[in-house]
Design an enzyme around this catalytic site. Structure first.
Site, PDB file in Angstrom:
ATOM      1  N   ASP A 181       0.804  -1.223   0.000  1.00 23.60           N
ATOM      2  CA  ASP A 181       0.000   0.000   0.000  1.00 23.60           C
ATOM      3  C   ASP A 181       0.833   1.266   0.000  1.00 23.60           C
ATOM      4  O   ASP A 181       0.329   2.355  -0.252  1.00 23.60           O
ATOM      5  CB  ASP A 181      -0.828   0.051   1.301  1.00 23.60           C
ATOM      6  CG  ASP A 181      -2.155  -0.663   1.165  1.00 23.60           C
ATOM      7  OD1 ASP A 181      -2.683  -0.732   0.053  1.00 23.60           O
ATOM      8  OD2 ASP A 181      -2.664  -1.132   2.205  1.00 23.60           O
TER       9      ASP A 181
HETATM   10  C1  GLC Z   1      -0.825  -0.294   4.684  1.00 18.32           C
HETATM   11  C2  GLC Z   1       0.231  -0.025   5.703  1.00 18.32           C
HETATM   12  C3  GLC Z   1      -0.086   1.122   6.568  1.00 18.32           C
HETATM   13  C4  GLC Z   1      -0.561   2.294   5.744  1.00 18.32           C
HETATM   14  C5  GLC Z   1      -1.765   1.852   4.982  1.00 18.32           C
HETATM   15  C6  GLC Z   1      -2.443   2.947   4.246  1.00 18.32           C
HETATM   16  O1  GLC Z   1      -1.852  -1.037   5.184  1.00 18.32           O
HETATM   17  O2  GLC Z   1       0.547  -1.163   6.446  1.00 18.32           O
HETATM   18  O3  GLC Z   1       0.992   1.490   7.346  1.00 18.32           O
HETATM   19  O4  GLC Z   1      -0.815   3.417   6.511  1.00 18.32           O
HETATM   20  O5  GLC Z   1      -1.352   0.871   4.117  1.00 18.32           O
HETATM   21  O6  GLC Z   1      -3.737   2.573   3.946  1.00 18.32           O
HETATM   22  C1  GLC Z   2      -1.520  -3.930   5.402  1.00 16.92           C
HETATM   23  C2  GLC Z   2      -2.736  -3.885   4.523  1.00 16.92           C
HETATM   24  C3  GLC Z   2      -2.566  -4.785   3.329  1.00 16.92           C
HETATM   25  C4  GLC Z   2      -1.294  -4.478   2.608  1.00 16.92           C
HETATM   26  C5  GLC Z   2      -0.121  -4.519   3.551  1.00 16.92           C
HETATM   27  C6  GLC Z   2       1.145  -4.041   2.894  1.00 16.92           C
HETATM   28  O1  GLC Z   2      -1.431  -5.146   6.050  1.00 16.92           O
HETATM   29  O2  GLC Z   2      -3.884  -4.228   5.238  1.00 16.92           O
HETATM   30  O3  GLC Z   2      -3.646  -4.647   2.449  1.00 16.92           O
HETATM   31  O4  GLC Z   2      -1.135  -5.394   1.573  1.00 16.92           O
HETATM   32  O5  GLC Z   2      -0.362  -3.682   4.654  1.00 16.92           O
HETATM   33  O6  GLC Z   2       1.094  -2.698   2.604  1.00 16.92           O
END
Ligand code: GLC
Ligand code: GLC
Length: 818
Positions: free
Chosen positions: A489
């Site tokens: 993300d």
């Molecule tokens: C991912 C990350 C998190 C970030 C998010 C944004 O899940 O782990 O740290 O803030 O994305 O939606």
């Molecule tokens: C968090 C989010 C997931 C994403 C991961 C890496 O666990 O929930 O959707 O793939 O972060 O950013």
């Protein structure tokens, strides 16, 4: 250093001191009513949706840690002045003579003793009910009679947890309660559009109650020293606005050695919209349908029966797949805790944990699809429904809302859509569902797009659009465009944000036509493989060829532009420059494409997969797990986004992001390297890490999302336990790839890839209505290879088990060898 131990027989983790490095939590509930509970009774409850229907308050990120819970106080009326304490340690934190918390499957018990008063509290949620039971057993271990006061308390949340925590100008005026026949009803907003309320009840007569927080606590006082408990008298306050609470006071005398059980009930109830009030026209909650439920569970025998039912239910679930391997850490996770965590991730995705506030996020589209991968065999019916619910949030263009709300099942636009990996995960979850169940009818289910009536299409049609979504979004190198981000993300290649606080996920300053993802390419190839097989069985060979060709072309693009010489590149940025390449100053190699591309089968025959995994071993693997990338970004890169916002070694910037580690484990099994696969597993296995709990700090019984990487000052420290795709992927990696018991479209493959020193292992597993008792022998100590398989004593060809359904129980024996 340890803070407890595993009781494998009882399927519990026993915590032996209350001051664990972080609150070590458990989940209550497995259907619609849920709670989080810590080892000192902290946590909260909600109905279906931690944001929209929250029953009780919890204060995240507070001092002291873990504030807000299911708090009971004991007051010793015989001491002078009367002393009081919390038998769960929090919130008074009085030092106890004995303390023990046992987290089990769907329940938690906390035991303590102080000054000759022993308390055993059991918290659980009966199946089929929207209430929780706190069963308090008090024992007087003194040589003489003990006179006690007991107080049980909750602080109500005004339903919408976000609004509750922010909109005080309104909320200080709307709180309402009713107290009738000693039951406390929390009914804020019931006067208007809500038809639900919460209740707090007890099996005993009350000596008093409070429903106004200030009346109970006293002004400027906290839950550690409530004025009502200190004085020993509650004032029967009725909350009008401000903070409604439930506090019940019971007086009890126990003879020497006497034991008494008291039951407290906290629950949620809905009335039909047209019979909300009794009498009609009044503002009084109609209690006719809730009272019988309260009446029933006030009874200790009923509560005990409900507890036994819950345990039987869990044992049934766990029985679906049980293993005995030479490694205790593998057994304990596979047989108990990993399954418990699968249930949590299925129910909550990434929404409600000690680290996820339950406010900020709904359920993730990619997350829930991946969570399903390990869940199919447990509850195929619920998995099926979840798949259909997820598909119903898919957009007409094949893309997906990144999140949806569990209460409404609607896509939630807070982080929008355009995460270009999202739709492909649906293909994987559907394929896994069919492989597990053999239920092809799911493909013909009619499902709308974006929940729009009239837009219905078959689920199969949805999958086709998922694939199409990638194919019409290819970049300059023929690789998939990344959009806002892919699985990571925080790899935001179109964002270019310079304004503090702006969302990295929704901000776009580029047209998105250049930045590409090698990871999505690998994922696409994997999904195309599933679609090819599905289409071949559903339509014909010719139709299936489309996917074969598409996968081939994608593979060519990967070899053209996605291979860096000794590993797969990660992406191309908006300038058309590679990310995750030896050419880069930082972030030269990333784990994700190595895992995904090798899992998709790339480079297995020609040695390049081996090369990629050797690069992982050399550059990314640490004793605490495999890091996301190296070197971590030491400064903020405008063109990379959130990934470089974290200090190196944390989160998406080069931590051990555990979710990705099982991809490498699976990849290693694809190359026949069972030792390496299992070794990687043990590095992130929380039970194996139990001995270093002072370093790891999170619960030793569940996987964490991340473990700080080598570049972090707190190297080895875990964070974000419970809600992580690590649960599903580890479960898959162990059961299907290392133990190699793998559902396929036409049957069950037995293809173990284990550490060669293992003599063998056994697995009991349900599969498509049959019960299999599988014994694997490894007399030649190989890592992989099946030389013989017997089904019910009769030798069968190959290693694919095809059952004709004529018999329910089967013995399977497998011999590994050269
Ligand atoms: C991912 C990350 C998190 C970030 C998010 C944004 O899940 O782990 O740290 O803030 O994305 O939606
Ligand atoms: C968090 C989010 C997931 C994403 C991961 C890496 O666990 O929930 O959707 O793939 O972060 O950013």
């Amino acid at each position: 250093m340890k803070f407890g131990y595993f009781d494998d027989e009882q399927r519990v983790y026993v915590i032996t001191r209350p001051d664990t490095p972080l609150p070590w939590i458990n989940y209550l509930g497995c259907e619609e009513y849920f709670g989080i509970i810590s080892n000192t009774a902290g946590g909260y409850s909600f109905y279906k949706d931690a944001r929209l229907r929250r029953l009780t308050r919890y204060r995240y990120n507070n001092a002291p840690l873990d504030s807000g819970g299911r708090y009971i106080y004991l007051r010793d009326e015989d001491s002078s002045p009367p002393r009081f304490w919390s038998p769960t340690w929090q919130p008074t934190r009085t030092s106890l003579d004995e303390y023990e918390c046992r987290h089990g499957m769907g329940y938690t018990t906390i035991h303590s003793a102080l000054a000759g008063i022993r308390a055993d509290i059991r918290y659980f949620i009966p199946l089929g009910e929207n209430l929780e039971i706190w069963e308090l057993r008090l024992t007087n271990q003194r040589p003489q009679e003990a006179n006690l006061s007991i107080f049980a308390t909750v602080e109500f949340c005004l339903w919408d947890a976000m609004d509750d925590a922010t909109n005080f100008q309104r909320n200080y005026s709307v709180g309402e309660v009713e107290v009738v026949d000693e039951v406390i009803y929390h009914k804020t907003e019931y006067r208007e559009r809500r038809n639900h309320f919460a209740f707090l009840a007890c099996s005993e007569r009350l000596a008093g109650f409070d429903t106004d927080r200030e009346a109970f606590l006293g002004s400027y006082r906290g839950w550690d020293s409530p004025a009502g408990v200190e004085s020993g008298t509650l004032t029967n306050s009725i909350a009008h606005g401000w903070q409604p609470i439930g506090a019940q006071h019971i007086r009890l005398s126990l003879k020497a050695g006497e034991q008494r059980t008291i039951i407290f009930l906290l629950g949620y109830h809905e009335n039909p919209a047209d019979t909300k009030f009794d009498p009609p026209g009044s503002q009084n909650v109609d209690k006719r349908t809730v009272l019988p439920i309260i009446q029933r569970y006030r009874n200790a025998d009923e509560a005990q029966a409900a507890f036994e039912k819950l345990q039987a239910y869990w044992h049934g679930l766990l029985d679906t797949l049980q293993v005995v391997t030479p490694d205790i850490h593998t057994n304990r996770m596979m047989n108990t805790w990993n399954v418990c965590q699968l249930m949590a991730t299925f129910n909550f995705s990434r929404s409600a944990s000690y680290f996820e506030s339950g406010i900020g996020r709904g359920m993730g589209f990619r997350d829930s699809n991946q969570d399903l991968l390990g869940f199919m065999h447990l509850m195929p019916g619920r998995a099926r429904q979840r798949i259909l619910d997820l598909a119903a949030t898919q957009l007409p263009n094949g893309g997906a809302y990144h999140q949806f709300q569990p209460l409404t099942k609607r896509g939630n636009n807070e982080v929008g859509s355009g995460f270009n990996d999202d739709p492909l995960w649906l293909v994987l979850s559907v394929a896994a569902y069919i492989k597990e169940t053999g239920d092809w009818s799911i493909l013909d289910e009619s499902v709308p797009y974006d929940n729009l009536p009239g837009s219905e299409d078959s689920l199969y049609g949805h999958l086709q659009r998922s694939m199409q979504y990638t194919l019409v979004r290819l970049g300059p190198h023929g690789l998939p465009l990344i959009g806002h981000a892919d699985w990571n993300d925080c790899l935001n290649l179109n964002c270019f944000s310079e304004a503090p606080g702006q969302s990295f996920q929704t901000t776009t300053n580029k047209d998105g036509k250049v930045a590409e993802s090698v990871f999505i390419a690998g994922l696409f190839i994997m999904a195309a493989g599933e679609m090819e097989e599905i289409t071949r069985r559903k339509e014909a060979d010719q139709a299936a060829e489309v996917y074969q060709l598409a996968a081939k072309e994608m593979e060519n693009a990967v070899w053209e532009a996605g291979w860096d010489g000794a590993w797969f590149r990660r992406a191309y940025d908006d300038f058309g420059e590679p990310v995750g390449s030896g050419k880069c100053a930082e972030g030269q190699i990333f784990i994700e494409p190595q895992g995904m591309c090798v899992m998709a089968g790339l480079g297995i025959m020609d040695g390049r997969a081996r090369q990629a995994l050797d690069s992982v071993a050399e550059r990314l693997a640490t004793p605490h797990g495999i890091m996301l990338h190296q070197p971590g970004y030491t400064r903020y890169y405008l063109h990379l986004g959130e990934i470089s916002s974290y200090p190196p070694g944390y989160k998406e910037n080069g931590s051990v992001f555990c979710h990705t580690n099982p991809w490498i484990m699976i990849a290693e099994t694809r190359l026949g390297n069972g030792s390496m696969a299992h070794d990687y597993y043990l590095r992130i296995n929380p039970s194996k890490r139990e001995d270093i709990s002072e370093v790891h700090r999170c619960e030793p019984y569940v996987y964490a999302q991340m473990i700080a990487g080598r570049e972090a000052p707190s190297y080895g420290e875990a964070k974000n336990s419970w809600l992580t795709g690590t649960a599903a992927w580890n479960y898959l990696a162990i059961s299907q790839w290392i133990l190699g018991i793998r559902p396929e479209f036409d049957g069950l493959r037995l293809d173990p890839c284990i550490p060669p020193e293992w003599e063998g292992f056994t697995v009991e597993r349900s599969f498509r209505g049959c019960r299999l008792d599988i014994t694997v022998h490894n007399p030649q100590h190989v890592s992989r290879g099946v030389v013989r398989m017997d089904l019910d004593g009769v030798r069968v060809e190959g290693n694919l088990l095809v059952l004709d359904g004529s018999q329910r129980k089967h013995q399977v024996e497998v011999w590994m060898g050269e």
